[in-house]
Write a protein that holds these residues in place. Structure first.
Motif, mmCIF file in Angstrom:
data_model
loop_
_atom_site.group_PDB
_atom_site.id
_atom_site.type_symbol
_atom_site.label_atom_id
_atom_site.label_comp_id
_atom_site.label_asym_id
_atom_site.label_seq_id
_atom_site.Cartn_x
_atom_site.Cartn_y
_atom_site.Cartn_z
ATOM 1 N N VAL A 29 80.705 147.962 66.245
ATOM 2 C CA VAL A 29 81.706 149.005 66.359
ATOM 3 C C VAL A 29 81.614 149.321 68.015
ATOM 4 O O VAL A 29 80.850 150.299 68.350
ATOM 5 N N HIS A 30 82.661 148.918 68.751
ATOM 6 C CA HIS A 30 82.505 148.578 70.219
ATOM 7 C C HIS A 30 82.773 150.149 70.747
ATOM 8 O O HIS A 30 82.409 150.661 71.794
ATOM 9 N N TYR A 31 83.741 151.033 70.244
ATOM 10 C CA TYR A 31 84.046 152.436 70.849
ATOM 11 C C TYR A 31 83.271 153.550 70.509
ATOM 12 O O TYR A 31 83.458 154.636 70.817
ATOM 13 N N LEU A 32 82.000 153.140 69.637
ATOM 14 C CA LEU A 32 81.068 154.252 69.609
ATOM 15 C C LEU A 32 79.934 153.912 69.818
ATOM 16 O O LEU A 32 79.194 152.680 69.871
ATOM 17 N N GLN A 33 79.041 154.659 70.690
ATOM 18 C CA GLN A 33 77.539 154.329 71.189
ATOM 19 C C GLN A 33 76.787 155.583 71.426
ATOM 20 O O GLN A 33 77.229 156.848 71.070
ATOM 21 N N ARG A 34 75.542 155.212 71.113
ATOM 22 C CA ARG A 34 74.313 156.356 71.138
ATOM 23 C C ARG A 34 74.706 157.397 70.142
ATOM 24 O O ARG A 34 74.510 158.560 70.694
#
Length: 641
Positions: free
Chosen positions: A468-473
């Motif tokens: 899911v590219h638009y969510l991180q950390r």
């Protein structure tokens, strides 16, 4: 203020007799002759004033010499500077004000004692003003006093590099918050806080109550009860009373299904002192599993293991009649035993067999770090970040992997390795989908996507981990029956809750129709929230901050950055950004109705590299436009662009 008499400026009336220091300045010959007889007194007054100024100047020079004070600290009534700086030259003290006293003149023990009475929030703010106060406010003695004030019964020094500071912050930030999905009041509430609890490590809601484990192994039993409100009305309140269930607990678990109705028993992994055998003195500490009724907290069953076996985690899997208990040892091995929950309340004694799980038999070189389970599957994460699956039913296997090709109904404990690009730190396991977070903070989802619970922007199943590219950390990740939740933290350390999937029953506050992408939920998140859980009736968030334990995410190396499946409007060449805009427009153009185009635009806003406030603005604006368009004609197709 000890400065002596002053000379009055400006014309005054005739001087009083015997008061030479009250003589005004003469401006004419007539006035001069009128005060000529008082000249000796005026000269004597001036000499006394000069002597006083010299003494004060000498005292100021000595104060500057021994304290090194040179500048006024903004917002504080003290002067301080680094000892290497000298006194300011050429700046006169304002008359009428005494010499300011430096806080550095006080003994450090006295300053620490005074500061220890401040609230924690004010103490942290004071420590950010300058280097001197940062050092004083960070002293271990200050945090020891604060810890004893917050938790009077906690007298033993904790573990870690900064034991007293860690203990004080754990007790200051502890809290359990919940928001009910139904009813009139849909606001965040806080449960009762046990005074004996030393921070909150983990929690578990059951059918009627909530259980919380603290950092010293005390398990608390938070009860729902009927209480009287401020208006004199009797109302049912959640988690308003507490009792101590047991001490010496390491971990606990209950029925792994998302519906709390099935959580009848609570399994507690604890350490107990057992009397020694004949011919020996003293006792031995042995691990055991105690089973309690969640409704009353009564212990109904206990099984004790050999003192040579030490466990650190327990999970459950399977049906009530064939409940398998999986126990993780300190060495990373998995043992299992089977019990029948329907016979636990019968007063009898029997022996159960503890066997090594197949994942530890087939892969003896692997050391398991943690595990997660649901009713039909189990997930293991090794100390090297590898992930292995056990799937026990063909339906769940098909949902997770999209095929039944490798499923063996006669060997359901055979571990299946997942192919992942990096080391996995933690995971969340739902009924038929799973979420994984790697060491770079990337989120991977896999499994059934019928309701959009994977957050990929569509409703297509994924048979392998998909990023899911638009969510991180993320701070925490949770997967339920048909929706998923992510607790994220902004650059200003503010937290927000994102969700995707089915929104029925209010499980996604603010999004009753659900969403195929992770969207911000209409709920206020505590500043120190660290974990979450959702049931059919309520959403829970645990607040606790441990200064020694936090996800240590790494920066992704440039050589491992690959192209995103979704077009990105972030960093890139102008040609790449233009191509991404065209791709987004084509996706919007392919939607048949205005409502579908609005939903697609919301997903695109979630993919854009915007701040949280900017995303909230665009989402709210699109909601307003969607509601206005729906009031006119919700289903009419829009003309082609």
């Amino acid at each position: 203020m000890g400065e002596g008499p002053r000379r009055q400026r400006g014309p005054r009336g005739p001087p009083s007799p015997g008061r030479g220091h009250g003589v005004g300045k003469a401006t004419g010959a007539r006035e001069l002759s009128g005060v000529e007889g008082q000249r000796p007194q005026r000269v004597e007054s001036r000499s006394r004033e000069g002597a006083g100024r010299m003494v004060r100047r000498s005292l100021r020079q000595k104060l500057h010499k021994f304290t090194g004070l040179c500048q006024q600290e903004e917002g504080l009534g003290v002067k301080r500077s680094c000892p290497s700086c000298g006194p300011e030259l050429g700046v006169e003290e304002k008359k009428g004000r005494g010499n300011p006293i430096s806080v550095q003149l006080f003994p450090p023990e006295l300053v620490e004692h005074i500061i220890s009475f401040l609230p924690v929030r004010d103490l942290v703010a004071l420590g950010q003003t300058c280097r001197y106060f940062h050092k004083v406010c960070d002293a271990e003695g200050v945090w020891r006093c604060i810890c004893r004030r917050l938790c009077p019964r906690f007298r033993e020094q904790g573990s870690g590099v900064r034991p007293w500071k860690r203990a004080a912050i754990l007790n200051y930030t502890k809290g359990l918050y919940f928001q009910a999905f139904g009813g009139r009041r849909r606001c965040l509430s806080k449960s009762v806080a046990p005074l004996l609890a030393h921070g909150y490590r983990r929690f578990l809601p059951t059918k009627d109550h909530i259980f919380i484990l603290d950092y010293v192994g005390t398990l608390f039993f938070l009860k729902n009860a009927l209480v009287s409100s401020t208006l004199g009305q009797i109302q049912w309140k959640r988690a308003c009373r507490y009792v101590v269930l047991c001490r010496g607990a390491k971990d606990f678990a209950s029925d792994p299904r998302c519906d709390t109705v099935y959580r009848k028993y609570l399994y507690v992994l604890a350490t107990r002192e057992q009397p020694g055998v004949l011919g020996t003195t003293g006792s031995r500490a042995c691990d055991c599993v105690e089973v309690y009724l969640q409704s009353s907290g009564q212990r109904v069953f206990k099984m004790t293991f050999h003192h040579s076996m030490s466990f650190k985690q327990i999970v459950l899997v399977g049906q009530e009649t064939q409940r398998a208990l999986l126990l993780l040892t300190e060495e990373g091995k998995i043992y299992s035993l089977v019990v029948n929950e329907t016979q636990l309340d019968q007063p009898r004694s029997y022996t159960v067999q503890l066997a090594l799980r197949k994942v530890s038999c087939c892969l003896p070189h692997l050391s398991v770090a943690c595990m997660a389970s649901n009713q039909s599957s189990t997930l293991y994460i090794t100390d090297q970040g590898g992930v292995y699956f056990e799937v026990h039913t063909p339906g769940v296997y098909r949902d997770l992997f999209g095929t039944l090709q490798a499923f063996d109904p006669l060997d359901q404990q055979m571990p299946l390795a997942l192919s992942l690009p990096a080391k996995i730190l933690f995971c969340a396991l739902g009924y038929n989908h799973v979420g994984l977070v790697d060491e770079f903070g990337r989120i991977f989802m896999q499994g059934n996507n019928r309701y959009g619970q994977l957050g990929t922007g569509d409703k297509m199943d994924r048979g392998e981990p998909t990023q899911v590219h638009y969510l991180q950390r993320p701070v925490a990740l949770w997967c339920g029956l048909n929706h998923s939740l992510v607790l994220s933290q902004g650059s200003d350390f503010s937290k927000e809750l994102l969700g995707c999937g089915c929104g029925a029953g209010g499980r996604l506050p603010g999004w009753p129709k659900g969403s195929a992408s992770f969207v911000k939920l209409d709920i206020k998140v505590p500043l120190c929230a660290c974990s979450l859980c959702s049931t059919r009736e309520c959403l829970y968030m645990l607040s606790s901050h441990d200064i020694e334990h936090h996800p240590a995410y790494r920066d992704l190396p440039a050589s491992r950055v690959v192209g995103n499946p979704e077009p990105s409007l972030g960093a890139g060449t102008p040609g790449e950004v233009a191509w991404a805009c065209e791709e987004y427009l084509s996706q919007i153009h392919s939607c048949s109705t205005l409502q579908d185009r609005m939903e697609k635009m919301k997903e695109i806003v979630g993919w854009m590299p915007l701040t949280a406030a900017q995303k909230d603005f665009f989402w709210e604006a699109l909601d307003m436009l969607q509601r206005a368009a729906g009031a006119v004609d919700p289903g009419s197709p829009t003309p082609e662009s």
